[in-house]
Enzyme design. Structure first.
Site, short mmCIF file in Angstrom:
data_model
loop_
_atom_site.label_atom_id
_atom_site.label_comp_id
_atom_site.label_asym_id
_atom_site.label_seq_id
_atom_site.Cartn_x
_atom_site.Cartn_y
_atom_site.Cartn_z
CE LYS A 222 -4.05 1.83 2.53
NZ LYS A 222 -4.97 1.59 3.66
CB SER B 61 -8.21 3.42 2.83
OG SER B 61 -7.37 2.76 3.75
CB SER C 193 -8.58 0.59 5.45
OG SER C 193 -9.29 1.80 5.51
#
Lengths: 555, 555
Positions: free
Chosen positions: B132, B207, B231
């Site tokens: 990420k 997310s 997330s």
């Protein structure tokens, strides 16, 4: 409405009235002074019945063993400690709540239980046990030093109290705290001043000064204090006791009353104070093994771990002689040197510890404690009109001087402090890991050895000569700390160091406070610091240190 | 000064330019649509070379084993994933940073290492691994979705990246996030919108939507996301993947960039997303066993603990069908029922879970996320003039509606929230302990089974029909959660429930959003929740559930 002075006086009278009248002696402190004593422990040893003196001289571990094997009854033991505590309180002013009847009834029940079943209730079967005011027992006040909270009887029982009771502990008193537990002396408008067990002229320390004073005078074999900036370690050090400041999440704080509940950046922790390392271990092991994490979400589900290798391996220590901000007094320096010398003789290794950011750690601690500029305290005090303490005035002045606006912080400022703490924790770990470069075998140190306090206490009222430099950093870090007594001030050996160039005006003030005759005979402790959640290791290492010191004495 | 639109466009072009030109296909999404595909995984399986399709179909565990035994080289594997990721990105817009050359060079080095030494570097030897955006790699941007941070190349390497590299992982991309990671979709003015791997019309979730999208389309075998309100779990659920939300203190977050650093009441955590439980276990075990607690002070020094009894004992589950606030859609209800039926058939026990304070947990989560009314986000956005996201506008409206003043909280209000969280944690534990009264053997449940999300995702742009009710409470509690795929929406089986009486207007809106044809074929996951720091148990139980479901299929 009754004024705050009257309410305080009435509460003090009420506390005293809980002592059986045959144990009341309004003249005890004068008699003690007339006979030339300043040391309450010694004085009481000279006036109490010999069987009681013998009992109250034993450690918790020894007492439990004698009760278990029926060499003593819990009743005899509790009676001896209640009697002694009654006198200690009348001399040192260390108890907030007294409930001897309940204790003696409980002791009888436990004696019957043992006779009837042949079994102890648990590992503390029949042991009298003292609690700092904050610990809740239903029906008994928890005031945390506020006059406005007199008469606020607790409804819930603290989880730790349940655990200890299930283990067979017998509660008999709750002990004094300074207002809101925010001082390194134990003074409040509610109870007055708590004095040092070993010298009436000295402070008991704080905030667990009631515990320190009571246990120091052998009015209790074992008790619990709390520590957010040194509050277990300071009174332990001032009274020559053993104290464990556990990491957050090891010993249950659930349903223990506190100031600033919800402030979790530097959490207050709860831990034992007593007369031997074995007693602290006994406490820590049984509490941790109670698996209280099934009830208290703040706990880490980490069972007690034996560390047999600590007792047989060569160990590595980082010695922090001073933090380069406040130089310890000569007796404290000698205590550190003697400890390290003893360790070296036993084959352990000592390297230098000079972490460069001590000031930042102390500053960030102050910022956390004063985040709301002590508004919470002031608001509670204002409900009765009792004055704000000198200690808190000084704290406000200090933090204003360092740039605090005098208004409660906003949440973004709070997060900024949180980031500073995290950064310091990272740098501290990195420094610890780098001690690999200093040790002969390339392994990092096992523990830090450092002062618990730069002096052997201070005279009652002299709190301005106090300095939390050696306790606060380990609250910021949340490390496992054990304080243990190593020596006493020896005015012949501990000569003032005229050559010291003060680091600052604060250092100069504290440095000049040292007078050999004034401190003579006061206990000197050192502090053992292990990493977070290493309570087992810190306690085991403290025992190793004691063993090495005992070895040296034999030579 | 270049405007924010131009800066964003330039960054997107730059990202795309990192893809070798022979893998650039501006027409790929049109070709895919023309051929009738909405599922990127299926489409790419039909167009990529067969050897690459075979490689990218394998789990991380399978890939590592084949590399170790030299049935495949790391280069072949990385090449296949780079190629596929290049196309996935051009279809779904899921990568922020692309560095295939570095990856392929690293893969060659690892292949040489294995040939030369006969040994693997570590348990991830040669495995392509996606990260990420927040994870820092020196020399590569970390933008966390802000245009103003384009060109802010990281200097430090995140500790987790070091651990993974030491284990032999080969990084090849960093994936998209919504602005500041504060959304359950993955949209930013910087990168645009990240679409769902299994259906172009759907959102990737957020997310960690870049990871979900990339792994879901098999453009990466394993990656890491972060989770402060769901997330990791949301994109895992939306793409039919496996995701672990570990407790705080288990997987190192040190030197990973974040929003609201220093906010520690509900900490963001970092964890793996992948295609099998075994892959998540592989990750968790190796990272935990790296003993990163010697560097990252936020970690608990808790080694990986095997839980063999979980795989052979009878287990007890608390089934939370709904939180009584938002009813899950029919496919989610069916997934829960099928899971429980499979567990019962294998001899496990299911009891009802109806904790009464779900609303308080969700509300307190919102209060924490919005404590500064998103001022930090707005301030950073204002430096370039990029607009505040729709998602954040809705969040501000919601929290204002619930009484937020629209100004950042003060520290005392923050502590009040902290007390509320502690109280909820205590009540949750108490409720968990009381499940003893419901189980046949008087033991408390081992885990909760509940939805991860009330629907099988939402269409891209429909974030208003999203609802974090089933993820946020476990962030508040800091429990160990695993999301695993159980079934797909079946428009024949999953008939809308016209009889449901909505709990609220929100529930009504979400309830009416369900259309069998629209959701048909979308994956449905369930969530397994164990207590804090029980990652090993949560993963083992997820594996047990899969085993039971597989047993039922065989019947």
């Amino acid at each position: 409405m009754v004024g705050w002075v009257d309410r305080a006086n009435s509460k003090r009278a009420h506390t005293l009235a809980q002592i059986p009248h045959e144990w009341i002696d309004p003249n005890v402190i004068n008699e003690m002074k007339e006979r030339g004593y300043v040391n309450t422990r010694e004085y009481l040893d000279s006036v109490l019945p010999q069987n009681e003196v013998r009992i109250t001289a034993l450690t918790a571990t020894e007492l439990i063993e004698r009760i278990r094997t029926r060499k003593l009854t819990s009743f005899e033991v509790c009676y001896a400690f209640c009697h002694r505590a009654a006198l200690v309180h009348q001399i040192l002013n260390c108890c907030m709540e007294i409930f001897f009847d309940d204790a003696l009834n409980k002791a009888r029940e436990l004696d019957n239980h043992l006779v009837t079943t042949g079994k102890v209730l648990g590992p503390l079967h029949g042991l009298p046990f003292s609690l700092k005011d904050q610990v809740n027992l239903p029906g008994i006040d928890t005031t945390i030093g506020y006059i406005s909270r007199v008469g606020h009887k607790a409804v819930k029982r603290s989880l730790l109290a349940k655990v200890l009771e299930n283990a067979g502990a017998v509660f008999f008193v709750k002990t004094t705290v300074p207002t809101a537990m925010l001082a390194s002396e134990t003074v409040s408008s509610l109870h007055g001043r708590t004095l040092n067990a070993l010298n009436l002229n000295f402070s008991s320390g704080g905030s667990s000064g009631g515990e320190g004073s009571l246990i120091g005078a052998r009015g209790s074999p074992l008790g619990v204090g709390t520590d957010i900036g040194g509050s277990i370690r300071i009174p332990a050090a001032f009274q020559g006791l053993y104290g464990l400041r556990p990491s957050h999440g090891r010993i249950p704080y659930m349903d223990v009353t506190n100031s600033y509940e919800g402030q979790e950046l530097i959490p207050s922790v709860i831990g034992p104070m007593g007369s031997s390392i074995q007693d602290l271990e006994l406490f820590a092991k049984l509490v941790i093994d109670s698996e209280s994490w099934n009830y208290d979400p703040q706990l880490v589900a980490l069972p007690w771990r034996e560390v047999p290798h600590v007792k047989k391996d060569k160990l590595r220590f980082g010695l922090m002689v001073s933090d380069k901000l406040v130089m310890p007094h000569p007796p404290v320096l000698r205590a550190l040197m003697e400890t390290c010398e003893a360790l070296r003789r036993c084959g352990h290794e000592i390297v230098e510890w000079n972490f460069p950011h001590n000031k930042r750690m102390i500053d960030v601690g102050e910022q956390v404690y004063a985040a709301d500029f002590y508004d919470e305290v002031q608001e509670i005090l204002e409900t009765t009109g009792e004055p704000i303490s000198e200690y808190m005035k000084i704290a406000r002045e200090n933090i204003s001087y360092k740039g605090h606006s005098g208004r409660a912080l906003g949440v973004s400022q709070w997060w900024e402090i949180s980031r500073e703490i995290r950064s310091l924790k990272e740098q501290f770990l990195e420094y610890w890991e780098k001690t690999r470069d200093l040790t002969s075998d390339g392994k990092p140190i096992d523990a830090i050895i450092c002062p618990a306090w730069p002096s052997a206490g201070f005279r009652d009222g002299d709190v301005e000569f106090g300095c939390e430099n050696y306790t606060v950093p380990f609250n910021v870090l949340d490390y496992s700390c054990v304080v243990l007594p190593v020596t006493q001030v020896d005015s012949a050996k501990d000569i003032p160091d005229a050559s010291h160039s003060p680091f600052s005006t604060e250092d100069k003030k504290i440095h000049e406070y040292y007078k050999p005759e004034m401190f003579s005979g006061m206990p000197v402790c050192v502090q053992v610091v292990c990493k977070r959640l290493e309570e087992e290791k810190a306690l085991a290492i403290a025992a190793v240190i004691e063993g090495c010191l005992a070895n040296v004495e034999k030579l």
